[in-house]
Design a protein around this motif. Sequence first.
Motif, PDB file in Angstrom:
ATOM      1  N   GLN A 161       0.845  -1.183   0.000  1.00 34.47           N
ATOM      2  CA  GLN A 161       0.000   0.000   0.000  1.00 34.47           C
ATOM      3  C   GLN A 161       0.888   1.243   0.000  1.00 34.47           C
ATOM      4  O   GLN A 161       1.978   1.228   0.559  1.00 34.47           O
ATOM      5  N   VAL A 162       0.409   2.305  -0.639  1.00 32.66           N
ATOM      6  CA  VAL A 162       1.174   3.548  -0.703  1.00 32.66           C
ATOM      7  C   VAL A 162       0.293   4.692  -0.222  1.00 32.66           C
ATOM      8  O   VAL A 162      -0.869   4.800  -0.621  1.00 32.66           O
ATOM      9  N   THR A 163       0.861   5.546   0.644  1.00 29.32           N
ATOM     10  CA  THR A 163       0.162   6.731   1.137  1.00 29.32           C
ATOM     11  C   THR A 163       0.781   7.971   0.521  1.00 29.32           C
ATOM     12  O   THR A 163       1.999   8.152   0.562  1.00 29.32           O
ATOM     13  N   ARG A 164      -0.076   8.797  -0.054  1.00 31.63           N
ATOM     14  CA  ARG A 164       0.356  10.093  -0.583  1.00 31.63           C
ATOM     15  C   ARG A 164       0.183  11.117   0.527  1.00 31.63           C
ATOM     16  O   ARG A 164      -0.865  11.168   1.172  1.00 31.63           O
ATOM     17  N   THR A 165       1.188  11.921   0.778  1.00 28.25           N
ATOM     18  CA  THR A 165       1.082  12.956   1.806  1.00 28.25           C
ATOM     19  C   THR A 165       0.186  14.084   1.302  1.00 28.25           C
ATOM     20  O   THR A 165       0.047  14.283   0.097  1.00 28.25           O
ATOM     21  N   PRO A 166      -0.410  14.853   2.209  1.00 30.51           N
ATOM     22  CA  PRO A 166      -1.285  15.947   1.765  1.00 30.51           C
ATOM     23  C   PRO A 166      -0.485  17.047   1.076  1.00 30.51           C
ATOM     24  O   PRO A 166       0.688  17.261   1.378  1.00 30.51           O
ATOM     25  N   ASP A 167      -1.146  17.710   0.136  1.00 25.53           N
ATOM     26  CA  ASP A 167      -0.536  18.861  -0.517  1.00 25.53           C
ATOM     27  C   ASP A 167      -0.721  20.075   0.379  1.00 25.53           C
ATOM     28  O   ASP A 167      -1.831  20.342   0.850  1.00 25.53           O
ATOM     29  N   LEU A 168       0.347  20.792   0.630  1.00 28.59           N
ATOM     30  CA  LEU A 168       0.292  22.003   1.437  1.00 28.59           C
ATOM     31  C   LEU A 168       0.722  23.166   0.559  1.00 28.59           C
ATOM     32  O   LEU A 168       1.763  23.120  -0.087  1.00 28.59           O
ATOM     33  N   THR A 169      -0.097  24.214   0.531  1.00 28.62           N
ATOM     34  CA  THR A 169       0.224  25.377  -0.296  1.00 28.62           C
ATOM     35  C   THR A 169       0.253  26.622   0.561  1.00 28.62           C
ATOM     36  O   THR A 169      -0.354  26.684   1.632  1.00 28.62           O
ATOM     37  N   GLU A 170       0.958  27.607   0.062  1.00 28.74           N
ATOM     38  CA  GLU A 170       1.046  28.875   0.771  1.00 28.74           C
ATOM     39  C   GLU A 170       1.128  29.991  -0.255  1.00 28.74           C
ATOM     40  O   GLU A 170       1.845  29.877  -1.253  1.00 28.74           O
ATOM     41  N   ILE A 171       0.366  31.026  -0.048  1.00 30.65           N
ATOM     42  CA  ILE A 171       0.440  32.227  -0.889  1.00 30.65           C
ATOM     43  C   ILE A 171       1.118  33.297  -0.055  1.00 30.65           C
ATOM     44  O   ILE A 171       0.705  33.605   1.045  1.00 30.65           O
ATOM     45  N   ASP A 172       2.157  33.861  -0.634  1.00 28.66           N
ATOM     46  CA  ASP A 172       2.954  34.830   0.107  1.00 28.66           C
ATOM     47  C   ASP A 172       3.196  36.053  -0.782  1.00 28.66           C
ATOM     48  O   ASP A 172       3.216  35.953  -1.995  1.00 28.66           O
ATOM     49  N   GLY A 173       3.363  37.177  -0.174  1.00 30.33           N
ATOM     50  CA  GLY A 173       3.687  38.385  -0.923  1.00 30.33           C
ATOM     51  C   GLY A 173       2.629  39.465  -0.745  1.00 30.33           C
ATOM     52  O   GLY A 173       1.522  39.227  -0.252  1.00 30.33           O
ATOM     53  N   THR A 174       2.948  40.638  -1.173  1.00 33.62           N
ATOM     54  CA  THR A 174       2.045  41.778  -0.996  1.00 33.62           C
ATOM     55  C   THR A 174       0.906  41.814  -1.986  1.00 33.62           C
ATOM     56  O   THR A 174      -0.083  42.516  -1.777  1.00 33.62           O
ATOM     57  N   ASN A 175       0.986  41.048  -3.085  1.00 28.19           N
ATOM     58  CA  ASN A 175      -0.082  41.033  -4.077  1.00 28.19           C
ATOM     59  C   ASN A 175      -1.281  40.180  -3.655  1.00 28.19           C
ATOM     60  O   ASN A 175      -2.273  40.154  -4.352  1.00 28.19           O
ATOM     61  N   PHE A 176      -1.175  39.485  -2.514  1.00 31.64           N
ATOM     62  CA  PHE A 176      -2.261  38.613  -2.103  1.00 31.64           C
ATOM     63  C   PHE A 176      -2.856  39.123  -0.832  1.00 31.64           C
ATOM     64  O   PHE A 176      -2.586  38.946   0.217  1.00 31.64           O
TER      65      PHE A 176
END
Length: 176
Positions: A161-176
């Motif tokens: 069996q194979v487990t995929r780790t969760p995708d973690l995202t981050e938005i950074d910067g002054t435009n957001f």
Amino acid sequence: DPLTGECKGLLIEEDRTNMITYSQDFSQSDWKKYFNSSFTSNYATAPDGSQTATRLIFDGTTNGQVVQNLTGLTIGEDYIFSAWIKSDGSSTNNCLLYVNGTSTTIVPTSEWKRFHVVKTATGTSHSPLFLCSSVNSLLVWGVQFEQGSFISSNIFTNGSQVTRTPDLTEIDGTNF
């Protein structure tokens, strides 16, 4: 897009485990073939362009089955059994994706399509299978059995069996 490779956006997924131990290799003993069912490995081009699609063959003498027995399920939780399926051009008869009393009809076409069935676990083990009661054959690739009520992207396995780790995202910067 799994067929064209065109970027359609950002896919962010939770962690998931594919409980199928061989998601593409039906020659392994984890896959049981019953009632004159057989297979041909690496028979055709898969959705990812590799030569890894398997041809499942049912001779029609009785309810042909190709099955993998799974344990470690949580009673009351949803599980989803899925596979990419395509006609091999030899037959248009219908077969089933089947999990302990719950099924969905497979109607193979000339294009790859991902079929699935959702099953709420009634025990700690279940046996997802391909079932066909008539003379038929079809192409299969990317078999998956995971806890959840919706399909996630393919998690390929080769012996465990194979487990995929969760995708973690981050938005950074002054435009957001």
